[in-house]
Design a protein around this motif. Structure first.
Motif, short mmCIF file in Angstrom:
data_model
loop_
_atom_site.label_atom_id
_atom_site.label_comp_id
_atom_site.label_asym_id
_atom_site.label_seq_id
_atom_site.Cartn_x
_atom_site.Cartn_y
_atom_site.Cartn_z
N ARG A 91 -4.80 -2.77 5.82
CA ARG A 91 -5.63 -2.69 4.61
C ARG A 91 -5.46 -1.31 3.98
N ARG A 92 -5.14 -1.32 2.69
CA ARG A 92 -4.91 -0.06 1.98
C ARG A 92 -5.48 -0.15 0.56
N LYS A 93 -5.75 1.00 -0.01
CA LYS A 93 -6.05 1.08 -1.43
C LYS A 93 -4.77 0.77 -2.19
N TYR A 94 -4.91 0.46 -3.48
CA TYR A 94 -3.74 0.07 -4.27
C TYR A 94 -2.64 1.13 -4.21
N ASP A 95 -2.98 2.40 -4.48
CA ASP A 95 -1.96 3.46 -4.49
C ASP A 95 -1.29 3.59 -3.13
N GLN A 96 -2.06 3.43 -2.06
CA GLN A 96 -1.49 3.53 -0.72
C GLN A 96 -0.55 2.36 -0.45
N TRP A 137 -2.71 -7.27 -2.47
CA TRP A 137 -2.36 -6.51 -3.67
C TRP A 137 -1.01 -6.94 -4.20
N VAL A 138 -0.90 -7.09 -5.52
CA VAL A 138 0.39 -7.19 -6.21
C VAL A 138 0.45 -6.02 -7.19
N SER A 139 1.55 -5.86 -7.90
CA SER A 139 1.79 -4.58 -8.56
C SER A 139 1.10 -4.39 -9.90
N ALA A 140 0.47 -5.45 -10.44
CA ALA A 140 -0.11 -5.33 -11.79
C ALA A 140 -1.27 -4.33 -11.82
N ILE A 141 -1.32 -3.56 -12.90
CA ILE A 141 -2.37 -2.56 -13.06
C ILE A 141 -2.75 -2.50 -14.55
N ARG A 142 -4.00 -2.17 -14.83
CA ARG A 142 -4.47 -2.16 -16.21
C ARG A 142 -3.85 -1.00 -16.99
N PRO A 176 -9.95 -11.37 -16.02
CA PRO A 176 -10.44 -10.17 -15.32
C PRO A 176 -11.70 -9.59 -15.97
N HIS A 177 -12.44 -8.80 -15.19
CA HIS A 177 -13.64 -8.14 -15.70
C HIS A 177 -13.26 -6.76 -16.27
N ALA A 178 -14.13 -6.25 -17.11
CA ALA A 178 -13.84 -4.97 -17.77
C ALA A 178 -13.67 -3.83 -16.78
N SER A 179 -14.31 -3.94 -15.61
CA SER A 179 -14.24 -2.85 -14.62
C SER A 179 -13.05 -2.97 -13.68
N ASP A 180 -12.28 -4.06 -13.80
CA ASP A 180 -11.14 -4.29 -12.91
C ASP A 180 -9.91 -3.54 -13.42
N ASN A 181 -9.27 -2.80 -12.53
CA ASN A 181 -8.07 -2.05 -12.92
C ASN A 181 -6.81 -2.45 -12.15
N CYS A 182 -6.97 -3.12 -11.02
CA CYS A 182 -5.82 -3.56 -10.22
C CYS A 182 -5.93 -5.06 -9.96
N GLY A 185 -8.82 -9.66 -10.58
CA GLY A 185 -8.97 -8.24 -10.81
C GLY A 185 -9.86 -7.61 -9.74
N HIS A 186 -9.67 -6.30 -9.53
CA HIS A 186 -10.46 -5.61 -8.52
C HIS A 186 -10.38 -4.12 -8.77
N SER A 187 -11.27 -3.38 -8.17
CA SER A 187 -11.19 -1.92 -8.17
C SER A 187 -9.99 -1.49 -7.35
N CYS A 188 -9.23 -0.53 -7.85
CA CYS A 188 -8.05 -0.04 -7.13
C CYS A 188 -8.42 0.67 -5.84
N ALA A 189 -9.70 1.02 -5.69
CA ALA A 189 -10.15 1.72 -4.49
C ALA A 189 -10.46 0.77 -3.34
N ALA A 190 -10.46 -0.54 -3.62
CA ALA A 190 -10.70 -1.51 -2.56
C ALA A 190 -9.54 -1.49 -1.56
N THR A 191 -9.80 -1.86 -0.32
CA THR A 191 -8.75 -1.89 0.71
C THR A 191 -8.40 -3.33 1.02
N LEU A 192 -7.17 -3.72 0.70
CA LEU A 192 -6.69 -5.08 0.89
C LEU A 192 -5.32 -5.05 1.55
#
Length: 214
Positions: free
Chosen positions: A34-39, A73-78, A102-108, A118-125
């Motif tokens: 499980r990692r954050k999007y950037d990780q 995670w897949v590679s799409a980002i807002r 997606p919701h307005a707060s979703d970036n990844c 959509g999800h927060s990029c800080a989530a660990t998946l």
């Protein structure tokens, strides 16, 4: 000529295998950490691969069957006004998104149950890494083939100092070739026998391209 039904083999694979799996010309790896999007993005790069960008609906369905019940995670980002894959190109058609997303707060973006979400990029998946398949040519023993059913449908001149392998590499549908004198023969067995331009004989050198993930 025997062809393996790769797609059927892959449906049974689970994310826990921790091995690269081939679908068509791409190798996939489900990262169980499980990692954050950037990780996750950097982890795939460390494997000489990329966080995957889904190419079409058929691939989306295949990946869902390959990795059932997982949030990946897949590679799409807002971007400023939409979501884009890391290599460029818009993500995603409306029919791919989960209900109300997606919701307005979703970036990844992650893949789950045949939809992107959509999800927060800080989530660990978990995540999906991908890279092109590797390939090599191997000589094939004549007795492995039913020569009465095998025919070449395109003769390619071995010119300008190119090897038969080089010539075959320039033809996207060529995954077998035979060496006969100074000719290369792109072999297929899906043409009607009455359209064959060359009837193969057991005294030629036959090579087959094998694809693999490592």
């Amino acid at each position: 000529m025997r062809r393996v039904g790769f797609f059927l083999l892959f449906i049974a694979v689970r994310l826990c295998s921790a091995k690269w799996v081939r679908i068509n010309s791409t190798c996939f790896l489900g990262d169980r950490n499980r990692r954050k999007y950037d990780q996750a993005f950097k982890s795939c790069q460390g494997k000489n691969a990329h966080l995957h960008s889904i190419q079409n609906k058929a691939e989306l369905n295949s990946l869902t069957r390959l990795f059932p019940g997982e949030r990946l995670w897949v590679s799409a980002i807002r971007t400023t006004s939409s979501f884009e894959w890391s290599g460029g190109g818009d993500c995603c058609p409306k029919s791919w998104w989960g209900t109300g997303e997606p919701h307005a707060s979703d970036n990844c973006v992650f893949l789950y149950k045949n939809r992107v979400h959509g999800h927060s990029c800080a989530a660990t998946l978990y995540s999906i890494c991908s890279k092109p398949v590797d390939s090599e040519w191997r000589p094939v023993k004549c007795e492995e083939y039913n020569w009465m059913d095998l025919c070449g449908v395109e003769i390619m001149a071995n010119c300008d100092g190119l090897s038969c392998q080089d010539v075959c590499d320039t033809h996207p549908d060529c995954d077998q070739f035979a060496k006969l004198s100074n000719l290369c023969i792109n072999i297929k067995n899906d043409a009607p026998l009455d359209k064959c331009t060359v009837k193969m004989r057991p005294n030629v050198e036959l090579y087959e391209r094998t694809f693999y993930c490592k």
